[in-house]
Design an enzyme around this catalytic site. Structure first.
Site, PDB file in Angstrom:
ATOM      1  N   HIS A 152       0.896  -1.163   0.000  1.00 10.25           N
ATOM      2  CA  HIS A 152       0.000   0.000   0.000  1.00 10.25           C
ATOM      3  C   HIS A 152       0.932   1.210   0.000  1.00 10.25           C
ATOM      4  CE1 HIS A 152      -1.721   3.285   2.289  1.00 10.25           C
ATOM      5  NE2 HIS A 152      -1.228   2.848   3.408  1.00 10.25           N
ATOM      6  N   TYR A 174      -6.057   8.852   0.592  1.00  7.93           N
ATOM      7  CA  TYR A 174      -6.311   9.689   1.755  1.00  7.93           C
ATOM      8  C   TYR A 174      -5.193  10.700   1.877  1.00  7.93           C
ATOM      9  CZ  TYR A 174      -2.782   6.802   4.108  1.00  7.93           C
ATOM     10  OH  TYR A 174      -1.622   6.146   4.440  1.00  7.93           O
ATOM     11  N   ASP A 201     -27.811 -21.962  14.477  1.00  4.03           N
ATOM     12  CA  ASP A 201     -29.232 -22.230  14.270  1.00  4.03           C
ATOM     13  C   ASP A 201     -29.308 -23.292  13.198  1.00  4.03           C
ATOM     14  OD1 ASP A 201     -32.068 -20.878  12.832  1.00  4.03           O
ATOM     15  OD2 ASP A 201     -31.958 -21.341  14.962  1.00  4.03           O
TER      16      ASP A 201
END
Lengths: 838, 256
Positions: free
Chosen positions: A224, A255, A546
């Site tokens: 980056h 940014y 679930d």
């Protein structure tokens, strides 16, 4: 300087923000002997923390990430290393403005301060911005910057003050010894340490260190780029580190943040540049540090132009030079979430990695809680390193997905957005037929699952007028009106659903019943041939799973759960299998395929293919047994997540194609249609009020609040029983309701459809919070074609959980009136379940 | 005035130099590249001189096509144009490099743009032959001042200063002339954003290096053994004062 001690309770590898924070939290939780090891010098050993841009925006679309950030921010503030600066995301495009409206709604749902600004208002806060380029801004006033190196140092010191920590800097890890599948010792250049637990917190080096123990951590180092420009004339007189809000120029993937006298400019817009962990240079061989790699200027030039046009005077000053420029290394995972927890391969070997500065201390706290068996302060199961299926751990998969996700770091990502790379890995035996039928495939856990079938397009004519038109491009993305037509056809006739992606595992052995009894809420000692639907709870009484369980024999149960959480559910059972008689948990996911057959004509279809008695009397609801279907033996289970008469049919995987073809052909005269997951996971279950784990069933809510408590609680002990009993003894703080959206006052072309996450507001437009401070928001959303409504599920405080209560939903900046259709558990369609039990 | 600066693309090494397995090259897999530190000062000086006296500057390199990166960097600092003499992957010795530079200068002269001042680094950061500038000056029949730490141009005359032990030598020569300069000559600037973007469209001319026979052939590289020194913490705060005095006495810096 002392060498390594002989033994430790925990050895932490990596002294970046995560390792330092973990040392502190473990010490705070009472772990007496911790050793923190790093091959580099302290306080900055040269990892990603050392060059991080150190700013924190509080909000993300992921609830877990937002909570981790909130917790981390609180810790940074308590350490006195946080400086509030405010932050503004700026929009150059209309699509981004829409995204801001979406974020604003979600920010309200999670009680985050945010406001939309006009370009002029942005310029008031950031005077050097070129407002002519902007359509607006999203302002987060609570954004700030932190001194992460100082934070780490303080945390180390605090752990040392507790007498719990020894720090070994400039110490290499030479190996990790594993015995009997459990970590035994760490070998370092300062000696060997016998360790109870080992935590790998070394960011980009983590996969390499894990490999020493025979474990995998699915992350990849990636570049980056960032540069620092200065001296900035305007900043010469501003006090401290930062006086202006941080700007995220999200449409260009960049940014800009002030850092003293410099402007730091970072980019996520360049081509993905992935680096192998083994390629990271040593400290000695690095010009700056191993994670500050040489800058490739060509990759940054387009961003330089974007930055110049956004801040022309500031950055265009000839006297301000680029005095620091790196290809910085960060860690990326295949799905963008961090990796926490115990590795699947080696017991006692933990990790906390792929973590940004903004969630560092919070992540470490959660992992420390997991490691010590303390109730976690927040639910981070989405970050569990064990979530990855074997194919997702491969280098190829990690790299492909990380590369694809990288440029989306500041991107506008649709909630249903699909990855394009690394597809087609797990295909059901019906895949080829589905391709022929024009299936639109969505991927979960590597499985290709049809969401709808283009071959069903003629149904749109048949059901014209009952199918939604979504005029807004965003709402119609990754969606088709065919879904609603399939839904209607299934409810009129019969639909076939490929559910082969189910995670299936058998729990068997003398201890099987007790094991499942311990984790399930429902009574598990049922007759053979009974199907049990049950949640699992956390010790705190929140939802952990679930699923359904079939009793196939006195000591044999088959657990069936969704693809997304299958691994976690299986691990939960395995973790609870000890301490009693022998239990064997066998994964059958790749052994069995499943086809759902549901609709009013399903009995006719199945009876027509089977000599066995599938009548209402002969095959009761909630039971399962083997039947013959054509030339196949299948296990038929009479349950339905779509709320219709019918069965889940289980056949050996290699027979799935034959099973589907057989049903499709026999179903032709009955009007049978293939039906996708757009129906199964959304429209059908919303009409029935069926809850979904991960949406409304989460560890944050209990059975009573979700309306899933039974009349009686079984006498056997189970995880979460005490908490559940306590919950039953008091008024619920929230009630899960089904709401309908009232579009009557809105022209069809102007209607926006909630997709999940939107804030629910009171009649007067104010956010609603329950007695525990939890705000109301949409947990699931979708059309209810059979009832002609757009349906939402949301938790609301009990005083608002009244049928007919009027509220609002804020969707894309628009507010629509909603009404409570069902307060608590219940269905808007066939509430008496006549179809289901016919 | 017209100024020509000659630079060389060299690896930007960290604390230790890592060699390739065959010990014939520096392993540049993790490294970036830069121009030699002396040359950075030459570029800075050229830019300043043109700013002060007008004219233009050219930056030249003899090397691989990847050296365009260094040429663009020099142009982002203010050099007006660049010349790349492409030698492919060949490692040229100082005589060959000098010959290529001389050829380029003769091309510039015949176009009526011969440089008034040639600036080179005193020696390259990697090979350190300390020959190219001198060979170029000799071939062109120009005066050459080496080791220059200070430079001034006025009225067609160059005054260059260098250090000799504790003395300073000042030379005055008429232009055209060659100077090889050392770090310390000036403080090089960082490129501005507009500078970087302008550099991308500034002219870069490429020519091919001729066939040359090298008299020196590199056999292998050796990284000399480094003495590992440890820092010793003498103490903390005021309590350390006594120990510090002891060390100063031991070193002979202070007499008891």
């Amino acid at each position: 300087m002392a060498g390594a001690p002989d033994r430790a309770d925990v050895v932490i590898i990596g002294a970046g923000i995560v390792g330092n924070s973990l040392a502190y939290h473990l010490a705070r939780l009472g772990v007496p002997r911790i050793v923190l090891v790093d091959k580099g010098p302290l306080p900055n050993p040269g990892g990603s923390t050392g060059h991080a841009s150190n700013f924190i925006f509080p909000f993300e679309h992921s609830k877990m990430m937002t909570e981790l950030t909130t917790e981390s921010t609180a810790q940074y503030k308590a350490l006195g290393v946080f400086t509030e600066s405010g932050g503004i995301e700026v929009a150059r495009t209309e699509a981004r403005m829409q995204e801001f409206r979406r974020k604003l709604s979600a920010a309200k749902a999670w009680d985050q301060e945010a406001e939309l600004l006009t370009p002029a208002e942005v310029k008031k806060l950031v005077p050097f911005i070129e407002e002519g380029l902007l359509l607006g801004g999203l302002h987060f006033p609570r954004v700030g910057v932190v001194d992460s190196l100082r934070a780490g140092t303080i945390m180390r010191e605090r752990a040392q003050e507790l007498g719990a920590l020894q720090v070994l800097g400039n110490t290499e890890i030479l190996g990790i010894d594993v015995e009997g599948g459990r970590v035994r010792a760490v070998r370092t250049s300062e000696g060997d340490i016998v360790a109870g637990q080992v935590a790998i917190c070394c960011g980009v080096w983590s996969p390499r260190i894990a490999r020493m123990a025979g474990a995998t951590i699915p992350l990849t180092p990636a570049v980056h780029q960032m540069v620092s420009v200065g001296p900035i004339a305007l900043f010469a007189d501003s006090p401290g580190e930062i006086s202006y809000p941080i700007v995220r120029d999200v449409d260009t993937g960049m940014y800009e943040r002030q850092h003293g006298g410099d402007m730091e400019v970072g980019s996520y817009a360049h081509r993905p540049i992935l680096v192998e962990p083994d390629e990271i240079p040593s400290i000695e061989a690095s010009a700056l540090s191993p994670t500050e790699l040489p800058f490739t200027a060509d990759d940054f030039d387009p961003q330089m132009e974007s930055a110049l046009e956004l801040m022309p005077d500031l950055l265009g000053d000839e006297r301000a030079g680029i005095r620091y420029a790196i290809n910085g290394l960060i860690s990326l995972t295949p799905d963008g979430h961090p990796v926490f927890g115990e590795t699947s391969e080696v017991r006692g070997l933990w990790t906390a990695a792929a973590i940004w500065i903004k969630e560092g201390p919070g992540s470490a706290r959660v992992v420390a809680e997991w490691m010590t068996g303390t109730q976690p302060c927040l639910d981070a199961h989405e970050a569990d390193v064990a979530r990855f299926w074997p194919h997702q751990r491969t280098r190829a998969h990690v790299r492909a997905r990380a590369a694809e996700a990288f440029n989306k770091t500041y991107g506008i990502v649709h909630p249903a957005e699909q990855y394009l790379d690394s597809r087609g890995v797990r295909r059901s035996p019906i895949y080829a037929r589905e391709v022929e039928l024009g299936a639109s495939f969505f991927e979960t856990a590597g499985w290709e699952r049809p969401n709808w079938y283009e071959s069903n397009a003629p149904l749109l004519d048949e059901y014209a007028g009952r199918v939604t038109q979504r005029a807004a491009e965003w709402d119609a993305r990754w969606w088709s009106p065919i879904i609603e037509a399939e839904h209607l056809a299934m409810r009129d006739r019969v639909g076939l659903v490929d559910l082969s992606a189910f995670a299936v595992f058998d729990v068997s052995g003398p201890g099987a019943l007790d094991c499942l009894q311990r984790v399930a809420v429902a009574q598990m000692d049922v007759p053979v041939g009974r199907v049990v639907y049950t949640p699992f709870l956390t010790p705190d009484g929140g939802f952990r799973a679930d699923l359904t369980i079939m009793r196939l024999g006195p000591s044999r149960f088959r657990v069936v759960t969704g693809a997304a959480h299958g691994l976690a559910d299986r691990q939960w059972i395995v973790d609870h299998a000890g301490g009693g008689e022998a239990v064997e948990v066998t994964d059958q996911t790749s052994a069995w395929c499943t086809v759902g057959v549901w609709g009013p004509r399903s009995r006719e279809l199945v009876a027509g293919c089977s000599p066995d008695d599938v009548s209402a009397a002969g095959f009761a609801y909630g039971t399962c047994r083997n039947i013959e279907l054509g030339g196949l033996q299948v296990l038929a289970s009479r349950i339905s997540y779509v709320g219709e008469l019918g069965w889940e049919l289980y056949a050996p995987m290699e027979q799935g194609g034959e099973l589907f073809d057989l049903l499709l052909e026999a179903g032709q005269p009955l009007g049978a249609v293939p039906v996708g997951l757009g129906v199964y996971l959304s429209t059908a279950r919303l009409e029935k009020g069926y809850r979904a784990y991960g949406s409304e069933l989460t560890p944050d809510y209990g059975l009573v609040e979700a309306g899933l408590h039974r009349r009686m609680v079984k006498k056997q002990e189970f995880t979460g029983k005490r908490a559940h009993l306590a919950e039953r003894a008091r008024t619920p703080a929230a009630v899960l309701c089904t709401l309908t959206v009232d579009y009557s006052a809105v022209a069809p072309d102007d209607r926006r459809y909630p997709l999940g996450g939107e804030v629910i507001l009171g009649e007067g437009g104010e956010p609603i919070a329950d007695a525990r401070g939890r705000r109301s928001y949409v947990t699931s959303a979708g059309a209810g074609p059979s009832v002609g409504e757009y349906l939402l599920l949301a938790y609301v405080p009990p005083e608002l959980a009244i049928a007919g209560q009027r509220l609002q939903v804020e969707c894309m900046g628009e507010r629509y009136p909603v009404a409570v259709a069902v307060a608590g558990n219940g269905a808007v369609f066939d509430p008496a379940n006549e179809r289901l039990r016919s | 005035m017209e100024i020509l600066v000659c630079i060389k693309r060299v690896p930007f090494v960290g604390g230790t130099v890592v060699l390739t397995d065959d010990h014939r090259q520096v392993d540049t897999k993790f490294l970036g590249f830069t121009m030699s530190p002396h040359e950075e000062c030459a570029v800075e000086e050229a830019v300043r001189l043109v700013e002060a006296h007008g004219g233009s500057s050219t930056v030249l390199t003899v090397g691989a096509p990847e050296a365009e990166e260094q040429l663009r960097y020099a142009m982002s600092l203010g050099m007006d144009r660049a010349v790349l003499v492409d030698a492919g992957a060949r490692e040229l010795g100082p005589r060959s490099v000098a010959a290529e530079i001389v050829g380029a200068v003769e091309t510039m002269r015949s176009a009526g743009a011969g440089p008034d001042l040639l600036l080179l680094g005193n020696e390259a950061a990697d090979t350190g032959d300390f020959q190219v500038g001198i060979l170029v000056a000799e071939a062109l029949g120009l005066p050459c001042i080496t080791g220059v730490k200070e430079l001034e141009v006025a009225g067609g005359e160059l005054r260059a200063t260098r250090e000799r032990g504790r003395a300073r030598e000042v030379f005055a020569v008429s232009l055209p002339a060659v100077c090889t300069v050392k770090e310390g000559l000036n403080l090089p600037r960082y490129p501005s954003l507009p500078g970087r973007l302008r550099a991308k469209s500034k002219p870069l001319a490429t020519s091919e290096a001729g066939e040359r026979v090298e008299q020196l052939r590199m056999q292998s590289l050796v990284v000399p053994r480094e003495e590992r020194r440890q820092a010793e913490v003498l103490g903390h705060g005021a309590d350390a004062a006594g120990r510090v005095v002891e060390v100063l006495v031991e070193l002979g810096v202070v007499k008891r």
